[in-house]
Structure formats: structure tokens, C-alpha cells
Enzyme design. Sequence first.
Site, PDB file in Angstrom:
ATOM      1  N   HIS A  15      29.143   9.333 -24.988  1.00  0.00           N
ATOM      2  CA  HIS A  15      27.819   9.802 -26.019  1.00  0.00           C
ATOM      3  C   HIS A  15      26.756   9.038 -25.363  1.00  0.00           C
ATOM      4  O   HIS A  15      26.874   8.163 -25.886  1.00  0.00           O
ATOM      5  CB  HIS A  15      28.250   9.268 -27.073  1.00  0.00           C
ATOM      6  CG  HIS A  15      27.247   9.998 -28.066  1.00  0.00           C
ATOM      7  ND1 HIS A  15      27.807   9.659 -30.013  1.00  0.00           N
ATOM      8  CD2 HIS A  15      26.363   9.806 -28.022  1.00  0.00           C
ATOM      9  CE1 HIS A  15      27.104  10.344 -30.191  1.00  0.00           C
ATOM     10  NE2 HIS A  15      25.515  10.333 -29.339  1.00  0.00           N
TER      11      HIS A  15
ATOM     12  N   HIS B 194      22.761  10.361 -24.552  1.00  0.00           N
ATOM     13  CA  HIS B 194      21.540  11.253 -24.193  1.00  0.00           C
ATOM     14  C   HIS B 194      20.817  11.375 -23.299  1.00  0.00           C
ATOM     15  O   HIS B 194      20.111   9.999 -23.434  1.00  0.00           O
ATOM     16  CB  HIS B 194      21.210  11.654 -25.448  1.00  0.00           C
ATOM     17  CG  HIS B 194      21.494  11.588 -26.792  1.00  0.00           C
ATOM     18  ND1 HIS B 194      21.585  13.032 -27.455  1.00  0.00           N
ATOM     19  CD2 HIS B 194      22.232  11.044 -28.324  1.00  0.00           C
ATOM     20  CE1 HIS B 194      22.147  13.091 -28.603  1.00  0.00           C
ATOM     21  NE2 HIS B 194      22.954  11.740 -28.956  1.00  0.00           N
TER      22      HIS B 194
ATOM     23  N   HIS C  16      27.201  15.919 -33.122  1.00  0.00           N
ATOM     24  CA  HIS C  16      26.946  14.240 -34.257  1.00  0.00           C
ATOM     25  C   HIS C  16      27.233  15.081 -36.167  1.00  0.00           C
ATOM     26  O   HIS C  16      26.927  15.764 -35.867  1.00  0.00           O
ATOM     27  CB  HIS C  16      25.610  14.615 -34.214  1.00  0.00           C
ATOM     28  CG  HIS C  16      25.288  13.806 -32.807  1.00  0.00           C
ATOM     29  ND1 HIS C  16      25.174  13.914 -31.600  1.00  0.00           N
ATOM     30  CD2 HIS C  16      24.702  12.516 -32.443  1.00  0.00           C
ATOM     31  CE1 HIS C  16      25.138  13.664 -30.241  1.00  0.00           C
ATOM     32  NE2 HIS C  16      24.437  12.399 -31.468  1.00  0.00           N
TER      33      HIS C  16
ATOM     34  N   GLU D 157      26.991  10.518 -38.723  1.00  0.00           N
ATOM     35  CA  GLU D 157      26.216   9.090 -38.278  1.00  0.00           C
ATOM     36  C   GLU D 157      25.365   8.990 -39.752  1.00  0.00           C
ATOM     37  O   GLU D 157      25.066   8.283 -40.183  1.00  0.00           O
ATOM     38  CB  GLU D 157      25.931   9.548 -37.308  1.00  0.00           C
ATOM     39  CG  GLU D 157      24.327   8.667 -37.050  1.00  0.00           C
ATOM     40  CD  GLU D 157      23.332   9.342 -35.500  1.00  0.00           C
ATOM     41  OE1 GLU D 157      23.094  10.563 -35.649  1.00  0.00           O
ATOM     42  OE2 GLU D 157      22.822   8.486 -35.089  1.00  0.00           O
TER      43      GLU D 157
ATOM     44  N   ASP E 197      24.411   5.943 -26.760  1.00  0.00           N
ATOM     45  CA  ASP E 197      24.259   7.491 -27.297  1.00  0.00           C
ATOM     46  C   ASP E 197      22.349   6.930 -26.770  1.00  0.00           C
ATOM     47  O   ASP E 197      22.498   7.816 -26.160  1.00  0.00           O
ATOM     48  CB  ASP E 197      23.470   6.491 -28.832  1.00  0.00           C
ATOM     49  CG  ASP E 197      23.548   7.592 -30.041  1.00  0.00           C
ATOM     50  OD1 ASP E 197      23.752   8.682 -29.362  1.00  0.00           O
ATOM     51  OD2 ASP E 197      23.444   7.511 -31.147  1.00  0.00           O
ATOM     52  N   ASP E 198      21.666   6.201 -27.005  1.00  0.00           N
ATOM     53  CA  ASP E 198      19.928   5.855 -26.801  1.00  0.00           C
ATOM     54  C   ASP E 198      19.384   4.526 -26.004  1.00  0.00           C
ATOM     55  O   ASP E 198      19.026   3.979 -26.367  1.00  0.00           O
ATOM     56  CB  ASP E 198      19.159   6.176 -27.906  1.00  0.00           C
ATOM     57  CG  ASP E 198      19.282   8.102 -27.877  1.00  0.00           C
ATOM     58  OD1 ASP E 198      19.208   9.391 -27.046  1.00  0.00           O
ATOM     59  OD2 ASP E 198      20.363   8.283 -29.292  1.00  0.00           O
TER      60      ASP E 198
HETATM   61  N1  HPA Z   1      21.852  11.665 -33.827  1.00  0.00           N
HETATM   62  C1  HPA Z   1      21.154  12.255 -33.552  1.00  0.00           C
HETATM   63  N2  HPA Z   1      20.478  12.778 -32.841  1.00  0.00           N
HETATM   64  C2  HPA Z   1      20.015  12.401 -31.624  1.00  0.00           C
HETATM   65  C3  HPA Z   1      20.678  10.853 -31.894  1.00  0.00           C
HETATM   66  C4  HPA Z   1      21.822  10.647 -32.435  1.00  0.00           C
HETATM   67  O1  HPA Z   1      21.646   8.780 -32.148  1.00  0.00           O
HETATM   68  N3  HPA Z   1      20.152  10.609 -30.322  1.00  0.00           N
HETATM   69  C5  HPA Z   1      19.210  11.133 -30.014  1.00  0.00           C
HETATM   70  N4  HPA Z   1      19.504  12.399 -30.511  1.00  0.00           N
HETATM   71 ZN    ZN Z   2      23.730  10.989 -30.115  1.00  0.00          ZN
END
Ligand code: HPA
Ligand code: ZN
Length: 339
Positions: A23, A25, A202, A205, A283-284
Site C-alpha cells: 500500500h 501511493h 480503500h 479508512e 501509504d504516503d
Molecule cells: N486514502 C485515500 N486516498 C489516498 C490516500 C489515502 O490514504 N493516499 C493517497 N490517496
Molecule cells: Zn492509501
Amino acid sequence: MTGFASPAARAAFIAALPKAELHLHIEGSLEPEMMFALAQRNGVRLAFDSVEAIRAAYEFSNLQDFLDIYYQGMAVLLTEQDFYDLTAAYLRRAAADNVRHVEIFFDPQGHTARGVAFADVVGGIARALDEAKGRGISSRLIMCFLRHLSEAEAEATLDEALPHLHLIHGVGLDSSELGHPPEKFARVFARARGLGLKILAHAGEEGPPDYVWQALDVLGVDRIDHGNRALEDDALVQRIAGDGLTLTVCPLSNLKLCVVKDLAAHPLRAMLNAGLKATVNSDDPAYFGGYVNANFIAVADALDLSRDEIIALARNSFTGSFLAPEDQAPHLAAIAAHG
Ligand code: HPA
Ligand code: ZN
């Protein structure tokens, strides 16, 4: 401390384990330094005048706060070389964390809307992934649809992807979750499945358990990204566990986006105890404060994770990947050698 002499010993154990990241991006791995360098190279004006000012802006109270900055940041990415450089930098970080396999998301609509050619986005990312193969890092590329946009726009993006499907393994769903349930994209995901693509979303969350049910029953996901709020619904937990589906959990993301109030309250152990195949991911990482090892170490410290729990998480990262079982096997054997 469970089975470790010190936090440093646990961190060293984590660092030495082979891992997969499922996971990530790629646009979320854009570090402020590279954002600045690319802005200069491409003549793009940034809203910030220093790397420090960019970092200082990374305080978020929810997903949307983050997304507003994330879409601004990616505006510096214009050429095939930019996407190559971004991906190559991430892969160097991953290699340093002993990550041996990556499954990377990209957001083509964040780029084509700005006039960047789809072929340059996918071409630059794929060129870096292909080079990393020679250094022992395998990969899959997953194209995400932005859920705040329409299903028709997702359909048009899938059309644009058709000449590049040899490089794309699956489709996912990201961006603003609340108000954009998976069922909004039922038709485009059905078409993607018909094309032989893996299906991800996703879900859970920020969105309710019902969105996770929809990801399962309407989209037919092969894996769930995040999934935290699935724990609110026992029948849903049973379903995910029964189907053997993997959750790609992102502890530092959850902390920075206020999905959890602190890491000691993170549901990772509860997921494992409920029989869910959880994994740890970044994630990021440029926005949330750390790559895979930093995520593992932070959550392991907060929850006092045991050796067995850490090994289970590392194993899940490979068994939950889209690698063929015979390609998972050497990684699982290497993990076993650390046990
Ligand atoms: N959630 C949803 N969209 C996203 C995320 C995330 O954590 N990171 C980049 N796009
Ligand atoms: Zn994500």
C-alpha cells in the site's frame, strides 16, 4: 518487552526481515526536497518558499486535509523522467528497508487532468520498476481511480490504460472516501475484472463498515486497503477472515490523518487476533513521516508487538501480495530463517 531485550533490538529485528510493501501511493513518496528540485526543473511555482515550509504544512486533521496538499504537491510531476526519478527514489528507500517486493498505486487522473500524457506517467514508473528487478526487487503496478470524480471519468481512464495493460496488474479506488461509496464505481470495476485486472479498494479508512461490505459484494475486491472500520462489524470481520482477504494497514498514515488518536490505540493487534491477514505499509511516506520500517517500528513499540506477531505481519505481506506462490516461497523461507 515481549521477547526483545530493548526497543533497539526489536527495531534491528524488524529492519533485517524481508518485507513486501502493498500500500504505497507513488505520488505520496514525493519528498519536499524532490518537490523543490522538480519545481525548479519544470518551472512550476510552489505555494511554499522552502523545504521547511512544506514540511511545516504537513499537519492534517483528516483525509481531506491531506488530499488537498497531496494534489498540490503532485503538480511538479510533468515528464516521463519526473515519474522515473520519483519511483527510483522510492525504490532506493524501500531497498534500504529490506523491502523485496512492492505493489505501487498511481493516480493517473491527478496527472492527465493537468495535461500530462498517460504514457509518460506509466512509462516513467514502469521504467524504474523494471530496473529495480535487476537489483532483486519485484513489483506490480496498480492504477487507482479517484473516487471524488465520476464513474464516467474512471471509465475514460480505463480506456486510456488499455494500450498499457501489460504494465498494469490491478485497479484500486482512492481519494475522498466519505460520500463516495464503492457502489458508485460498480460498472467500471466489473469491466476491469473482465479485463483480467485485480481489484482493490480503500475502504473503512474513514468510511463506515457498509463501504467495506460494498467493496466485497459489489466490487469483488481481492484485497482491502486500510479496512480499520471493518472491526466495528463482527459479521464483516468473519467474512473477511473467512475469505482470507488481506488488509493493507498504514499505522503512521492512520496517526497523521487522525483515524486513530494515538498508536497505542491502533487496531493492528486486534486485527491479527480476529484472524485478519493484516500487513504494515507506509501509504504516503513523504507526508506521514516514515517508510515501511518506520511504520513497523512505531506500531511495534506502541503495541509492544512480539516476535511472532512481527513475523506474521512480514509473512502476510508476501502471502497477501499478487506474487505467484512459487515466487513467495523464497521470501517466506528467508523470514523463517529469522524466526
Ligand atoms: N486514502 C485515500 N486516498 C489516498 C490516500 C489515502 O490514504 N493516499 C493517497 N490517496
Ligand atoms: Zn492509501
